[in-house]
Design an enzyme around this catalytic site. Structure first.
Site, PDB file in Angstrom:
ATOM      1  N   GLU A  72       0.822  -1.223   0.000  1.00  0.00           N
ATOM      2  CA  GLU A  72       0.000   0.000   0.000  1.00  0.00           C
ATOM      3  C   GLU A  72       0.852   1.268   0.000  1.00  0.00           C
ATOM      4  OE1 GLU A  72      -0.432  -2.559   2.013  1.00  0.00           O
ATOM      5  OE2 GLU A  72      -2.522  -3.263   1.845  1.00  0.00           O
ATOM      6  N   PHE A 134     -11.900  -6.966  13.731  1.00  0.00           N
ATOM      7  CA  PHE A 134     -10.754  -7.399  12.921  1.00  0.00           C
ATOM      8  C   PHE A 134     -10.404  -6.338  11.879  1.00  0.00           C
ATOM      9  CE2 PHE A 134      -9.194  -9.759   9.120  1.00  0.00           C
ATOM     10  CZ  PHE A 134      -7.968 -10.153   9.649  1.00  0.00           C
ATOM     11  N   GLN A 135      -9.162  -5.965  11.836  1.00  0.00           N
ATOM     12  CA  GLN A 135      -8.626  -4.962  10.917  1.00  0.00           C
ATOM     13  C   GLN A 135      -9.338  -3.609  11.041  1.00  0.00           C
ATOM     14  OE1 GLN A 135      -8.379  -6.804   6.963  1.00  0.00           O
ATOM     15  NE2 GLN A 135      -6.303  -7.502   7.449  1.00  0.00           N
ATOM     16  N   LYS A 184     -17.961  -1.009   5.250  1.00  0.00           N
ATOM     17  CA  LYS A 184     -18.394  -2.051   4.322  1.00  0.00           C
ATOM     18  C   LYS A 184     -19.913  -2.070   4.138  1.00  0.00           C
ATOM     19  CE  LYS A 184     -17.001  -6.771   3.142  1.00  0.00           C
ATOM     20  NZ  LYS A 184     -16.229  -7.956   3.620  1.00  0.00           N
ATOM     21  N   MET A 495      23.767   9.264   2.721  1.00  0.00           N
ATOM     22  CA  MET A 495      23.611  10.590   3.323  1.00  0.00           C
ATOM     23  C   MET A 495      23.804  10.526   4.828  1.00  0.00           C
ATOM     24  SD  MET A 495      23.235  13.726   2.481  1.00  0.00           S
ATOM     25  CE  MET A 495      22.360  13.985   0.935  1.00  0.00           C
TER      26      MET A 495
END
Length: 585
Positions: A72, A134-135, A184, A495
Protein backbone atom coordinates in the site's frame (compact mmCIF):
# COMPACT_ATOMS: atom_id res chain seq x y z
CA UNK A 1 -21.87 -34.98 -25.88
CA UNK A 2 -22.44 -32.08 -28.19
CA UNK A 3 -19.85 -31.40 -30.86
CA UNK A 4 -20.21 -27.66 -30.24
CA UNK A 5 -17.39 -26.16 -28.19
CA UNK A 6 -18.53 -24.75 -24.90
CA UNK A 7 -17.55 -21.30 -23.67
CA UNK A 8 -15.86 -21.47 -20.29
CA UNK A 9 -18.07 -19.94 -17.57
CA UNK A 10 -15.35 -17.49 -16.50
CA UNK A 11 -14.95 -16.22 -20.04
CA UNK A 12 -18.68 -15.80 -20.39
CA UNK A 13 -18.79 -13.78 -17.15
CA UNK A 14 -15.93 -11.58 -18.26
CA UNK A 15 -17.62 -10.96 -21.59
CA UNK A 16 -20.92 -10.11 -19.92
CA UNK A 17 -19.14 -7.70 -17.62
CA UNK A 18 -17.22 -5.86 -20.32
CA UNK A 19 -17.33 -2.12 -19.69
CA UNK A 20 -19.76 -0.37 -21.99
CA UNK A 21 -20.18 2.99 -20.27
CA UNK A 22 -20.43 4.70 -16.91
CA UNK A 23 -21.17 2.51 -13.94
CA UNK A 24 -24.85 2.17 -13.11
CA UNK A 25 -25.45 3.10 -9.48
CA UNK A 26 -27.17 0.39 -7.44
CA UNK A 27 -24.96 0.33 -4.35
CA UNK A 28 -22.73 2.66 -2.39
CA UNK A 29 -19.71 1.00 -4.02
CA UNK A 30 -21.17 1.74 -7.44
CA UNK A 31 -21.56 5.37 -6.40
CA UNK A 32 -17.87 5.49 -5.38
CA UNK A 33 -16.80 4.14 -8.75
CA UNK A 34 -19.20 6.42 -10.61
CA UNK A 35 -17.80 9.45 -8.77
CA UNK A 36 -14.29 8.53 -9.91
CA UNK A 37 -15.53 8.08 -13.48
CA UNK A 38 -17.26 11.46 -13.33
CA UNK A 39 -13.95 12.97 -12.23
CA UNK A 40 -12.20 11.58 -15.30
CA UNK A 41 -10.02 9.11 -13.40
CA UNK A 42 -8.23 6.66 -15.69
CA UNK A 43 -5.86 4.81 -13.33
CA UNK A 44 -6.05 3.70 -9.72
CA UNK A 45 -3.30 2.17 -7.56
CA UNK A 46 -4.16 -0.19 -4.75
CA UNK A 47 -4.15 -3.48 -2.92
CA UNK A 48 -7.27 -5.62 -2.40
CA UNK A 49 -8.56 -6.59 1.03
CA UNK A 50 -11.64 -7.54 3.03
CA UNK A 51 -13.30 -4.23 3.86
CA UNK A 52 -12.68 -2.62 0.47
CA UNK A 53 -13.90 -5.65 -1.53
CA UNK A 54 -17.30 -4.17 -2.47
CA UNK A 55 -15.56 -1.23 -4.17
CA UNK A 56 -13.20 -3.53 -6.04
CA UNK A 57 -16.19 -5.61 -7.11
CA UNK A 58 -17.83 -2.49 -8.51
CA UNK A 59 -14.60 -1.68 -10.36
CA UNK A 60 -14.84 -5.00 -12.19
CA UNK A 61 -17.11 -3.54 -14.86
CA UNK A 62 -15.54 -0.08 -15.02
CA UNK A 63 -13.37 1.20 -17.86
CA UNK A 64 -10.87 2.58 -15.34
CA UNK A 65 -7.59 0.70 -15.02
CA UNK A 66 -6.62 -0.58 -11.60
CA UNK A 67 -2.94 -1.28 -10.99
CA UNK A 68 -2.40 -3.84 -8.24
CA UNK A 69 0.63 -2.69 -6.28
CA UNK A 70 2.92 -4.84 -4.17
CA UNK A 71 2.39 -2.77 -1.00
CA UNK A 72 0.00 0.00 0.00
CA UNK A 73 2.88 2.44 0.59
CA UNK A 74 3.78 1.92 -3.05
CA UNK A 75 0.18 2.60 -4.03
CA UNK A 76 0.27 5.97 -2.30
CA UNK A 77 3.63 6.90 -3.83
CA UNK A 78 2.48 5.83 -7.29
CA UNK A 79 -0.66 7.94 -6.94
CA UNK A 80 1.45 10.87 -5.73
CA UNK A 81 3.75 10.67 -8.76
CA UNK A 82 0.75 10.26 -11.07
CA UNK A 83 -0.65 13.50 -9.64
CA UNK A 84 2.66 15.36 -10.06
CA UNK A 85 3.07 14.36 -13.71
CA UNK A 86 -0.56 14.60 -14.82
CA UNK A 87 -1.67 17.57 -12.72
CA UNK A 88 -4.81 15.66 -11.70
CA UNK A 89 -5.22 13.83 -8.40
CA UNK A 90 -3.80 10.33 -8.29
CA UNK A 91 -6.05 7.76 -6.64
CA UNK A 92 -4.94 5.01 -4.26
CA UNK A 93 -7.01 2.34 -2.51
CA UNK A 94 -6.51 0.05 0.44
CA UNK A 95 -8.49 -2.00 2.87
CA UNK A 96 -9.02 -1.19 6.53
CA UNK A 97 -6.49 -1.59 9.33
CA UNK A 98 -3.00 -2.37 8.01
CA UNK A 99 -4.01 -1.44 4.47
CA UNK A 100 -4.96 2.04 5.60
CA UNK A 101 -2.00 2.50 7.92
CA UNK A 102 0.38 1.40 5.18
CA UNK A 103 -0.83 4.37 3.16
CA UNK A 104 0.20 6.79 5.89
CA UNK A 105 3.79 7.39 4.76
CA UNK A 106 2.65 8.15 1.24
CA UNK A 107 -0.12 10.46 2.38
CA UNK A 108 2.23 12.30 4.72
CA UNK A 109 4.60 12.76 1.80
CA UNK A 110 1.82 14.14 -0.41
CA UNK A 111 0.71 16.47 2.36
CA UNK A 112 4.20 17.90 2.90
CA UNK A 113 4.62 18.51 -0.84
CA UNK A 114 1.02 19.66 -1.52
CA UNK A 115 0.53 16.92 -4.10
CA UNK A 116 -3.01 16.04 -5.23
CA UNK A 117 -3.99 12.53 -4.11
CA UNK A 118 -7.29 10.86 -3.22
CA UNK A 119 -7.17 7.82 -0.92
CA UNK A 120 -10.08 5.42 -0.53
CA UNK A 121 -9.93 3.07 2.44
CA UNK A 122 -12.19 0.22 3.43
CA UNK A 123 -13.57 0.19 6.96
CA UNK A 124 -15.40 -2.29 9.16
CA UNK A 125 -19.23 -2.00 9.12
CA UNK A 126 -20.53 1.01 11.02
CA UNK A 127 -22.07 -1.19 13.75
CA UNK A 128 -18.58 -2.57 14.46
CA UNK A 129 -16.78 0.75 14.63
CA UNK A 130 -15.26 1.21 18.07
CA UNK A 131 -15.42 -2.49 18.93
CA UNK A 132 -11.80 -3.29 17.98
CA UNK A 133 -13.10 -5.48 15.20
CA UNK A 134 -10.75 -7.40 12.92
CA UNK A 135 -8.63 -4.96 10.92
CA UNK A 136 -10.32 -1.95 12.47
CA UNK A 137 -8.30 1.25 12.74
CA UNK A 138 -9.46 4.80 13.29
CA UNK A 139 -8.33 5.79 9.81
CA UNK A 140 -9.91 9.24 9.91
CA UNK A 141 -8.22 9.91 13.24
CA UNK A 142 -4.85 8.60 12.07
CA UNK A 143 -4.83 10.53 8.81
CA UNK A 144 -6.39 13.77 10.04
CA UNK A 145 -3.04 15.57 10.55
CA UNK A 146 -1.63 14.44 7.21
CA UNK A 147 -4.53 15.10 4.86
CA UNK A 148 -6.06 18.27 3.53
CA UNK A 149 -9.48 16.80 4.33
CA UNK A 150 -10.86 13.39 5.22
CA UNK A 151 -14.33 11.93 5.46
CA UNK A 152 -16.05 9.02 7.18
CA UNK A 153 -18.92 8.07 4.89
CA UNK A 154 -22.01 6.77 6.66
CA UNK A 155 -24.70 6.79 3.98
CA UNK A 156 -24.79 4.80 0.71
CA UNK A 157 -26.68 7.61 -1.00
CA UNK A 158 -24.08 10.27 -0.17
CA UNK A 159 -20.86 8.23 -0.34
CA UNK A 160 -20.36 9.07 -4.03
CA UNK A 161 -20.72 12.76 -3.30
CA UNK A 162 -18.10 12.40 -0.54
CA UNK A 163 -15.67 10.91 -3.06
CA UNK A 164 -16.38 13.69 -5.56
CA UNK A 165 -15.83 16.32 -2.89
CA UNK A 166 -12.54 14.69 -1.88
CA UNK A 167 -11.38 14.72 -5.48
CA UNK A 168 -12.29 18.39 -5.98
CA UNK A 169 -10.63 19.46 -2.73
CA UNK A 170 -7.43 17.59 -3.59
CA UNK A 171 -7.07 19.62 -6.78
CA UNK A 172 -8.46 23.07 -5.99
CA UNK A 173 -6.69 25.78 -4.02
CA UNK A 174 -3.59 24.55 -2.23
CA UNK A 175 -3.44 20.98 -3.44
CA UNK A 176 -3.02 18.02 -1.14
CA UNK A 177 -4.17 14.53 -0.21
CA UNK A 178 -7.74 13.74 0.81
CA UNK A 179 -9.20 10.49 2.11
CA UNK A 180 -12.62 8.86 2.23
CA UNK A 181 -13.14 6.04 4.72
CA UNK A 182 -15.71 3.54 3.43
CA UNK A 183 -17.48 1.24 5.92
CA UNK A 184 -18.39 -2.05 4.32
CA UNK A 185 -22.12 -1.77 5.05
CA UNK A 186 -22.16 1.65 3.37
CA UNK A 187 -20.50 0.41 0.18
CA UNK A 188 -22.76 -2.66 0.14
CA UNK A 189 -25.90 -0.65 0.88
CA UNK A 190 -28.48 0.26 -1.75
CA UNK A 191 -28.01 3.54 -3.59
CA UNK A 192 -29.49 5.08 -6.70
CA UNK A 193 -28.15 8.62 -7.12
CA UNK A 194 -25.44 9.59 -9.58
CA UNK A 195 -23.00 11.65 -7.49
CA UNK A 196 -22.46 14.10 -10.34
CA UNK A 197 -19.34 16.10 -11.11
CA UNK A 198 -16.74 16.70 -8.37
CA UNK A 199 -17.43 19.89 -6.46
CA UNK A 200 -15.83 21.60 -3.52
CA UNK A 201 -18.13 22.70 -0.68
CA UNK A 202 -19.77 26.08 -1.20
CA UNK A 203 -17.92 27.37 1.85
CA UNK A 204 -14.53 26.66 0.27
CA UNK A 205 -13.25 29.66 -1.66
CA UNK A 206 -9.46 29.87 -2.04
CA UNK A 207 -8.21 33.30 -3.10
CA UNK A 208 -7.69 33.96 -6.80
CA UNK A 209 -6.13 37.39 -7.21
CA UNK A 210 -4.18 39.55 -4.79
CA UNK A 211 -5.31 42.96 -3.62
CA UNK A 212 -4.43 45.46 -6.40
CA UNK A 213 -2.89 48.00 -4.03
CA UNK A 214 -0.64 45.32 -2.57
CA UNK A 215 0.44 44.28 -6.06
CA UNK A 216 1.26 47.90 -6.90
CA UNK A 217 3.37 48.32 -3.76
CA UNK A 218 5.22 45.08 -4.48
CA UNK A 219 6.03 45.97 -8.07
CA UNK A 220 7.31 49.40 -7.04
CA UNK A 221 9.75 47.75 -4.65
CA UNK A 222 10.81 45.12 -7.17
CA UNK A 223 11.35 47.68 -9.93
CA UNK A 224 13.54 49.77 -7.64
CA UNK A 225 15.70 46.86 -6.53
CA UNK A 226 19.41 46.74 -7.27
CA UNK A 227 19.77 42.99 -6.63
CA UNK A 228 16.43 41.33 -7.41
CA UNK A 229 15.90 37.58 -7.49
CA UNK A 230 12.90 35.35 -8.12
CA UNK A 231 12.51 32.32 -5.87
CA UNK A 232 10.20 29.85 -7.62
CA UNK A 233 8.50 27.26 -5.43
CA UNK A 234 6.52 24.16 -6.20
CA UNK A 235 3.30 26.16 -6.16
CA UNK A 236 4.27 27.62 -9.54
CA UNK A 237 3.97 24.18 -11.13
CA UNK A 238 0.81 23.33 -9.20
CA UNK A 239 -0.80 26.55 -10.50
CA UNK A 240 0.33 25.91 -14.09
CA UNK A 241 2.13 29.24 -13.86
CA UNK A 242 5.52 28.31 -15.34
CA UNK A 243 4.96 30.20 -18.57
CA UNK A 244 3.95 33.35 -16.69
CA UNK A 245 6.99 33.10 -14.42
CA UNK A 246 9.35 32.55 -17.35
CA UNK A 247 7.93 35.50 -19.27
CA UNK A 248 8.14 37.78 -16.23
CA UNK A 249 11.73 36.81 -15.44
CA UNK A 250 12.92 37.18 -19.03
CA UNK A 251 11.03 40.42 -19.63
CA UNK A 252 12.62 42.05 -16.58
CA UNK A 253 15.93 40.11 -16.66
CA UNK A 254 15.64 38.89 -13.09
CA UNK A 255 17.75 35.86 -12.07
CA UNK A 256 15.72 32.82 -11.00
CA UNK A 257 16.39 30.41 -8.15
CA UNK A 258 14.18 27.39 -7.52
CA UNK A 259 13.31 25.27 -4.54
CA UNK A 260 13.71 21.51 -4.98
CA UNK A 261 9.98 20.91 -5.67
CA UNK A 262 10.12 23.66 -8.29
CA UNK A 263 12.83 22.05 -10.39
CA UNK A 264 11.76 22.41 -14.02
CA UNK A 265 9.84 25.62 -13.39
CA UNK A 266 12.50 27.62 -15.18
CA UNK A 267 14.86 26.06 -17.76
CA UNK A 268 18.18 25.39 -16.09
CA UNK A 269 20.08 26.02 -19.32
CA UNK A 270 18.82 29.62 -19.45
CA UNK A 271 21.36 32.32 -18.62
CA UNK A 272 19.10 33.70 -15.86
CA UNK A 273 18.82 30.34 -14.13
CA UNK A 274 20.77 29.87 -10.91
CA UNK A 275 19.15 26.45 -10.32
CA UNK A 276 18.27 25.05 -6.91
CA UNK A 277 19.05 26.78 -3.62
CA UNK A 278 19.21 25.42 -0.09
CA UNK A 279 21.10 22.69 1.75
CA UNK A 280 22.51 21.09 -1.40
CA UNK A 281 21.76 23.88 -3.82
CA UNK A 282 24.30 25.47 -6.09
CA UNK A 283 26.76 27.91 -4.63
CA UNK A 284 25.58 30.66 -6.97
CA UNK A 285 21.93 30.15 -6.02
CA UNK A 286 22.76 30.36 -2.34
CA UNK A 287 24.88 33.45 -2.86
CA UNK A 288 22.05 35.12 -4.76
CA UNK A 289 19.38 34.46 -2.12
CA UNK A 290 21.81 35.64 0.56
CA UNK A 291 22.86 38.87 -1.15
CA UNK A 292 19.60 39.90 -2.81
CA UNK A 293 17.89 43.13 -1.76
CA UNK A 294 14.47 42.07 -3.07
CA UNK A 295 13.11 38.53 -3.35
CA UNK A 296 9.94 37.70 -5.26
CA UNK A 297 9.04 34.31 -3.74
CA UNK A 298 6.22 32.47 -5.49
CA UNK A 299 4.48 29.37 -4.18
CA UNK A 300 6.99 28.35 -1.54
CA UNK A 301 6.64 27.60 2.14
CA UNK A 302 10.25 28.53 3.01
CA UNK A 303 11.08 25.13 4.51
CA UNK A 304 14.17 24.72 6.64
CA UNK A 305 16.09 22.82 3.93
CA UNK A 306 15.80 25.97 1.82
CA UNK A 307 16.30 28.68 4.39
CA UNK A 308 18.94 27.20 6.65
CA UNK A 309 18.94 29.49 9.65
CA UNK A 310 16.01 31.86 9.24
CA UNK A 311 17.94 34.69 10.88
CA UNK A 312 20.55 34.57 8.11
CA UNK A 313 18.16 33.97 5.23
CA UNK A 314 18.13 36.84 2.73
CA UNK A 315 19.06 39.24 5.52
CA UNK A 316 18.98 42.43 3.43
CA UNK A 317 15.98 41.59 1.28
CA UNK A 318 12.48 42.95 1.06
CA UNK A 319 10.37 39.79 0.73
CA UNK A 320 7.43 39.70 -1.67
CA UNK A 321 5.62 36.43 -0.95
CA UNK A 322 2.96 35.08 -3.31
CA UNK A 323 1.01 32.14 -1.96
CA UNK A 324 -2.49 30.72 -2.17
CA UNK A 325 -2.47 29.62 1.46
CA UNK A 326 -2.72 32.40 4.02
CA UNK A 327 -1.22 30.07 6.63
CA UNK A 328 2.11 30.13 4.78
CA UNK A 329 2.43 33.92 4.76
CA UNK A 330 5.02 34.95 7.36
CA UNK A 331 4.97 31.45 8.90
CA UNK A 332 8.70 30.84 8.52
CA UNK A 333 9.98 34.01 6.84
CA UNK A 334 8.38 37.40 7.44
CA UNK A 335 6.75 38.75 4.29
CA UNK A 336 7.14 42.49 3.74
CA UNK A 337 4.69 42.38 0.85
CA UNK A 338 2.26 39.44 1.14
CA UNK A 339 0.29 38.69 -2.01
CA UNK A 340 -2.42 36.17 -1.27
CA UNK A 341 -3.69 34.44 -4.39
CA UNK A 342 -3.20 31.89 -7.12
CA UNK A 343 0.36 32.00 -8.49
CA UNK A 344 -0.73 32.19 -12.11
CA UNK A 345 -3.22 34.98 -11.49
CA UNK A 346 -0.87 36.99 -9.29
CA UNK A 347 2.03 36.69 -11.74
CA UNK A 348 -0.29 38.10 -14.40
CA UNK A 349 -1.15 40.95 -12.04
CA UNK A 350 2.53 41.60 -11.39
CA UNK A 351 3.31 41.61 -15.11
CA UNK A 352 0.61 44.19 -15.73
CA UNK A 353 1.54 46.40 -12.79
CA UNK A 354 5.33 46.33 -13.18
CA UNK A 355 6.29 49.97 -13.89
CA UNK A 356 9.73 49.19 -15.32
CA UNK A 357 12.50 46.65 -15.13
CA UNK A 358 15.04 46.85 -12.30
CA UNK A 359 18.37 48.41 -13.24
CA UNK A 360 20.43 45.39 -12.31
CA UNK A 361 23.24 44.98 -14.83
CA UNK A 362 25.88 44.81 -12.11
CA UNK A 363 23.82 42.25 -10.18
CA UNK A 364 23.44 39.98 -13.18
CA UNK A 365 27.17 40.23 -13.80
CA UNK A 366 27.76 39.30 -10.16
CA UNK A 367 25.56 36.23 -10.58
CA UNK A 368 27.54 35.22 -13.66
CA UNK A 369 30.78 35.59 -11.70
CA UNK A 370 29.42 33.35 -8.93
CA UNK A 371 28.68 30.70 -11.55
CA UNK A 372 32.32 30.85 -12.61
CA UNK A 373 33.56 30.87 -9.03
CA UNK A 374 31.43 27.95 -7.78
CA UNK A 375 30.89 25.60 -10.74
CA UNK A 376 29.12 22.26 -10.32
CA UNK A 377 32.07 20.10 -11.27
CA UNK A 378 33.81 17.08 -9.81
CA UNK A 379 36.98 15.07 -10.23
CA UNK A 380 36.68 11.73 -12.02
CA UNK A 381 40.08 10.00 -12.29
CA UNK A 382 39.80 6.98 -14.61
CA UNK A 383 41.43 4.63 -12.10
CA UNK A 384 38.97 5.56 -9.33
CA UNK A 385 35.53 4.01 -8.80
CA UNK A 386 32.81 5.50 -10.98
CA UNK A 387 31.49 8.83 -9.78
CA UNK A 388 27.71 8.97 -9.41
CA UNK A 389 27.60 12.40 -11.02
CA UNK A 390 29.07 10.89 -14.18
CA UNK A 391 26.31 8.26 -14.35
CA UNK A 392 23.59 10.89 -13.92
CA UNK A 393 25.09 13.05 -16.66
CA UNK A 394 25.39 10.05 -18.97
CA UNK A 395 21.68 9.29 -18.70
CA UNK A 396 20.82 12.97 -19.12
CA UNK A 397 22.86 13.15 -22.33
CA UNK A 398 21.23 10.00 -23.72
CA UNK A 399 17.61 11.02 -23.14
CA UNK A 400 15.19 13.65 -24.41
CA UNK A 401 14.52 16.92 -22.59
CA UNK A 402 11.05 15.79 -21.54
CA UNK A 403 12.32 12.65 -19.79
CA UNK A 404 10.82 12.26 -16.33
CA UNK A 405 13.23 11.68 -13.46
CA UNK A 406 12.00 10.07 -10.24
CA UNK A 407 14.14 9.32 -7.21
CA UNK A 408 14.27 7.72 -3.83
CA UNK A 409 15.72 9.80 -1.00
CA UNK A 410 19.35 10.22 -0.10
CA UNK A 411 22.59 11.18 -1.80
CA UNK A 412 21.41 9.83 -5.16
CA UNK A 413 18.43 12.21 -4.99
CA UNK A 414 20.74 15.18 -4.64
CA UNK A 415 23.05 14.09 -7.46
CA UNK A 416 19.95 13.68 -9.64
CA UNK A 417 19.01 17.27 -8.74
CA UNK A 418 22.44 18.69 -9.32
CA UNK A 419 23.73 16.94 -12.45
CA UNK A 420 20.62 16.57 -14.62
CA UNK A 421 19.60 19.68 -16.56
CA UNK A 422 15.84 20.18 -16.21
CA UNK A 423 14.08 22.37 -18.72
CA UNK A 424 10.42 21.43 -18.39
CA UNK A 425 7.94 21.28 -15.48
CA UNK A 426 6.52 17.99 -14.24
CA UNK A 427 9.69 16.13 -15.19
CA UNK A 428 11.11 16.04 -11.65
CA UNK A 429 9.31 13.68 -9.25
CA UNK A 430 10.64 13.17 -5.74
CA UNK A 431 9.85 13.19 -2.03
CA UNK A 432 10.87 16.59 -0.72
CA UNK A 433 9.42 17.60 2.62
CA UNK A 434 8.96 14.15 4.15
CA UNK A 435 12.10 12.68 2.60
CA UNK A 436 10.59 9.21 2.28
CA UNK A 437 13.13 6.56 1.34
CA UNK A 438 11.52 3.98 -0.95
CA UNK A 439 9.72 6.60 -3.03
CA UNK A 440 11.70 5.82 -6.20
CA UNK A 441 10.35 2.57 -7.69
CA UNK A 442 6.62 3.10 -7.06
CA UNK A 443 6.87 6.72 -8.16
CA UNK A 444 8.40 5.58 -11.44
CA UNK A 445 5.37 3.33 -11.96
CA UNK A 446 2.92 6.14 -11.32
CA UNK A 447 4.91 8.60 -13.42
CA UNK A 448 5.08 6.21 -16.37
CA UNK A 449 1.32 5.68 -16.41
CA UNK A 450 0.74 9.45 -16.33
CA UNK A 451 3.38 10.24 -18.95
CA UNK A 452 2.89 10.71 -22.65
CA UNK A 453 3.31 7.50 -24.64
CA UNK A 454 6.77 8.38 -25.92
CA UNK A 455 8.02 10.00 -22.72
CA UNK A 456 10.84 8.14 -20.97
CA UNK A 457 11.05 7.60 -17.21
CA UNK A 458 14.39 7.18 -15.43
CA UNK A 459 14.45 6.47 -11.69
CA UNK A 460 17.59 7.15 -9.68
CA UNK A 461 17.64 5.20 -6.45
CA UNK A 462 20.13 4.33 -3.76
CA UNK A 463 20.77 0.79 -2.61
CA UNK A 464 19.16 1.51 0.77
CA UNK A 465 16.15 3.25 -0.72
CA UNK A 466 15.73 0.62 -3.46
CA UNK A 467 15.65 -2.21 -0.91
CA UNK A 468 12.65 -0.63 0.79
CA UNK A 469 10.27 -0.89 -2.18
CA UNK A 470 12.02 -2.99 -4.84
CA UNK A 471 9.10 -5.43 -4.76
CA UNK A 472 7.43 -2.83 -6.98
CA UNK A 473 9.50 -4.34 -9.80
CA UNK A 474 6.93 -7.15 -9.92
CA UNK A 475 4.30 -4.52 -10.74
CA UNK A 476 6.43 -2.90 -13.42
CA UNK A 477 7.03 -6.28 -15.07
CA UNK A 478 3.39 -7.33 -14.86
CA UNK A 479 2.22 -4.03 -16.31
CA UNK A 480 4.96 -4.10 -18.98
CA UNK A 481 6.17 -0.61 -18.08
CA UNK A 482 9.20 0.71 -19.92
CA UNK A 483 11.08 2.32 -17.03
CA UNK A 484 14.80 2.42 -16.26
CA UNK A 485 15.88 2.22 -12.62
CA UNK A 486 19.44 3.22 -11.83
CA UNK A 487 20.68 2.11 -8.43
CA UNK A 488 23.63 4.31 -7.44
CA UNK A 489 25.08 1.58 -5.24
CA UNK A 490 27.54 2.60 -2.53
CA UNK A 491 26.57 -0.17 -0.07
CA UNK A 492 25.35 2.34 2.47
CA UNK A 493 22.67 4.82 3.29
CA UNK A 494 25.14 7.36 2.09
CA UNK A 495 23.61 10.59 3.32
CA UNK A 496 23.57 9.27 6.88
CA UNK A 497 27.15 8.10 6.48
CA UNK A 498 28.09 11.55 5.15
CA UNK A 499 26.55 13.22 8.20
CA UNK A 500 28.30 10.74 10.50
CA UNK A 501 31.59 11.71 8.86
CA UNK A 502 30.85 15.40 9.26
CA UNK A 503 29.11 15.61 12.63
CA UNK A 504 29.44 12.29 14.49
CA UNK A 505 33.17 11.62 14.55
CA UNK A 506 33.07 9.21 11.59
CA UNK A 507 31.23 6.61 13.67
CA UNK A 508 29.33 4.70 10.98
CA UNK A 509 26.63 3.26 13.20
CA UNK A 510 24.04 1.34 11.13
CA UNK A 511 24.73 3.25 7.95
CA UNK A 512 26.92 0.81 6.03
CA UNK A 513 25.74 -2.43 4.45
CA UNK A 514 28.37 -5.23 4.64
CA UNK A 515 26.34 -7.05 2.00
CA UNK A 516 23.71 -6.05 -0.52
CA UNK A 517 22.19 -8.18 -3.29
CA UNK A 518 23.43 -8.07 -6.85
CA UNK A 519 20.69 -5.77 -8.03
CA UNK A 520 21.10 -6.75 -11.68
CA UNK A 521 20.55 -10.40 -10.72
CA UNK A 522 17.64 -9.44 -8.49
CA UNK A 523 16.06 -7.60 -11.41
CA UNK A 524 16.28 -10.72 -13.58
CA UNK A 525 14.58 -12.74 -10.82
CA UNK A 526 11.66 -10.32 -11.00
CA UNK A 527 11.51 -10.70 -14.77
CA UNK A 528 13.13 -7.32 -15.52
CA UNK A 529 16.44 -6.84 -17.34
CA UNK A 530 19.49 -6.34 -15.20
CA UNK A 531 22.65 -4.41 -16.05
CA UNK A 532 25.79 -3.62 -14.10
CA UNK A 533 28.31 -0.78 -14.17
CA UNK A 534 31.65 -1.17 -12.43
CA UNK A 535 33.94 1.00 -14.53
CA UNK A 536 33.83 4.12 -16.67
CA UNK A 537 34.35 2.01 -19.80
CA UNK A 538 30.96 0.35 -19.26
CA UNK A 539 28.86 3.46 -18.69
CA UNK A 540 28.06 4.53 -22.24
CA UNK A 541 27.12 1.09 -23.55
CA UNK A 542 25.08 0.12 -20.47
CA UNK A 543 23.17 3.39 -20.55
CA UNK A 544 22.32 2.81 -24.21
CA UNK A 545 21.27 -0.83 -23.67
CA UNK A 546 19.15 -0.05 -20.63
CA UNK A 547 17.31 2.78 -22.37
CA UNK A 548 16.83 0.70 -25.52
CA UNK A 549 15.32 -2.24 -23.64
CA UNK A 550 11.53 -2.15 -24.02
CA UNK A 551 10.48 -2.93 -20.47
CA UNK A 552 11.60 -2.40 -16.89
CA UNK A 553 15.34 -2.57 -16.36
CA UNK A 554 17.65 -2.07 -13.40
CA UNK A 555 21.19 -0.74 -13.67
CA UNK A 556 23.29 -1.70 -10.66
CA UNK A 557 25.84 1.12 -10.81
CA UNK A 558 28.69 0.53 -8.37
CA UNK A 559 29.84 4.02 -7.48
CA UNK A 560 32.63 5.49 -5.41
CA UNK A 561 31.53 4.69 -1.82
CA UNK A 562 33.41 7.68 -0.50
CA UNK A 563 31.72 10.26 -2.70
CA UNK A 564 29.69 12.90 -0.87
CA UNK A 565 27.19 15.58 -1.84
CA UNK A 566 28.42 19.16 -2.08
CA UNK A 567 27.80 22.05 -1.86
CA UNK A 568 26.28 21.64 1.57
CA UNK A 569 24.78 24.03 4.08
CA UNK A 570 24.64 22.43 7.54
CA UNK A 571 21.19 22.22 9.06
CA UNK A 572 20.30 25.64 10.43
CA UNK A 573 23.38 27.19 8.83
CA UNK A 574 23.96 30.27 6.74
CA UNK A 575 23.30 29.71 3.03
CA UNK A 576 26.03 32.15 2.17
CA UNK A 577 28.58 30.01 4.02
CA UNK A 578 28.02 26.77 2.13
CA UNK A 579 30.75 24.12 2.26
CA UNK A 580 32.40 22.68 -0.83
CA UNK A 581 34.18 19.95 1.13
CA UNK A 582 33.97 18.27 4.52
CA UNK A 583 36.75 20.33 6.08
CA UNK A 584 34.68 23.47 5.44
CA UNK A 585 31.74 22.28 7.52
Amino acid sequence: MSGEPKQAPAEADASDAAATGPTEVETGADAVVRALENAGVEHLFGVQGGAIMPVYDALYSSEMTHVTMAHEQGAAHAADAYGIVSGDPGVCMATSGPGATNLVTGLADSNMDSDPVVALTGQVPTDFVGSDAFQETDTVGVTGPITKANFFSDDPESVGTDVGTAFALAKRGRQGPTLVDLPKDVTKGAASEDPGEPRTPSTYSPPETAAPEAVSEATDVLAAADRPVILAGGGVIKAEACEELREFAVEHEIPVVTTMPAIGTFPEDHELSLEMAGMHGTGYANMAITMTDCMLAVGTRFDDRLTGGVETFAPDAEIIHVDIDAAEISKNVEADYPLLGDAKAVLEQLATAMPRSPEADEWREQCREWKQEYPMDYAAPEDDPVKPQYVVEAFDSATADDTIVTTGVGQHQMWACQYWTYTEPRTWVSSHGLGAMGYGVPSAIGAKLAADDDQEVVCFDGDGSFLMTCQGLSVAVREELDITIVVLNNAAIGMVRQWQDAFFGQRHMASEYPWVPDFDTLAEAFGARGFRIESYDEVESVVAEALEYDGPSVVDAHIDPGENVYPMVPSGGDNGLFALAEDQL
